[in-house]
Design a protein around this motif. Structure first.
Motif, mmCIF file in Angstrom:
data_model
loop_
_atom_site.group_PDB
_atom_site.id
_atom_site.type_symbol
_atom_site.label_atom_id
_atom_site.label_comp_id
_atom_site.label_asym_id
_atom_site.label_seq_id
_atom_site.Cartn_x
_atom_site.Cartn_y
_atom_site.Cartn_z
ATOM 1 N N LEU A 40 0.824 -1.212 0.000
ATOM 2 C CA LEU A 40 0.000 0.000 0.000
ATOM 3 C C LEU A 40 0.858 1.262 0.000
ATOM 4 O O LEU A 40 1.950 1.296 0.594
ATOM 5 N N LYS A 41 0.333 2.278 -0.671
ATOM 6 C CA LYS A 41 1.012 3.555 -0.797
ATOM 7 C C LYS A 41 0.115 4.655 -0.213
ATOM 8 O O LYS A 41 -1.114 4.506 -0.183
ATOM 9 N N PRO A 42 0.700 5.758 0.197
ATOM 10 C CA PRO A 42 -0.129 6.857 0.722
ATOM 11 C C PRO A 42 -1.208 7.293 -0.273
ATOM 12 O O PRO A 42 -2.308 7.686 0.146
ATOM 13 N N GLU A 43 -0.922 7.217 -1.552
ATOM 14 C CA GLU A 43 -1.915 7.630 -2.553
ATOM 15 C C GLU A 43 -3.073 6.653 -2.679
ATOM 16 O O GLU A 43 -4.044 6.928 -3.399
ATOM 17 N N ASP A 44 -3.012 5.529 -1.975
ATOM 18 C CA ASP A 44 -4.155 4.605 -1.933
ATOM 19 C C ASP A 44 -5.172 5.030 -0.877
ATOM 20 O O ASP A 44 -6.245 4.422 -0.777
ATOM 21 N N THR A 45 -4.850 6.035 -0.099
ATOM 22 C CA THR A 45 -5.772 6.513 0.925
ATOM 23 C C THR A 45 -7.067 7.000 0.296
ATOM 24 O O THR A 45 -7.062 7.858 -0.599
ATOM 25 N N ALA A 46 -8.173 6.419 0.748
ATOM 26 C CA ALA A 46 -9.479 6.749 0.175
ATOM 27 C C ALA A 46 -10.556 5.973 0.931
ATOM 28 O O ALA A 46 -10.251 5.070 1.713
ATOM 29 N N VAL A 47 -11.788 6.338 0.656
ATOM 30 C CA VAL A 47 -12.915 5.503 1.062
ATOM 31 C C VAL A 47 -13.146 4.506 -0.063
ATOM 32 O O VAL A 47 -13.284 4.902 -1.236
#
Length: 122
Positions: free
Chosen positions: A85-92
């Motif tokens: 996982l990468k920070p840019e995967d942060t989401a709902v």
């Protein structure tokens, strides 16, 4: 049809999470099941789909090779295994169901779960 997503949480970059989406009200055997996500101040975007019989899967380029969609029709459940996982995967993250046998068009998914938040820290 009701969809209940779960499994989100806070994870460090490079970590893994497994999302689940349980369907009720109707057997989803003939449905395309998909995962979409929406980051803050961004539009909802496609992540992955699985055709009704799991014979066909399709992933967004941004998650290809890291995420895996699977489904257990006997349990009426679809999963999204997320690795590296990468920070840019942060989401709902939202699960969705379409009566079409294969589609990845957001507007062809009439059934949506409530979303589960995934936060990836750097």
């Amino acid at each position: 049809v009701q969809l209940q997503a779960s499994g989100g949480g806070l994870v460090q970059a490079g970590g893994s999470l497994r999302l689940s989406c349980a369907a009720s009200g109707r057997t989803m055997t003939s449905y395309t099941m998909g995962w979409f996500r929406q980051a803050p101040e961004k539009e909802r975007e496609f992540v992955a789909i699985s055709s009704w019989n799991s014979a066909s899967t399709y992933y967004a380029d941004s998650v290809k090779g890291r995420f895996t969609i699977s489904r257990d029709n006997a349990k009426n459940t679809v999963y999204l295994q997320m690795n590296s996982l990468k920070p840019e995967d942060t989401a709902v993250y939202y699960c969705a169901a379409s009566p079409r046998s294969y589609t990845l068009m957001l507007n062809e998914f009439p059934y949506w779960g409530q979303g589960t938040l995934v936060t990836v820290s750097s």
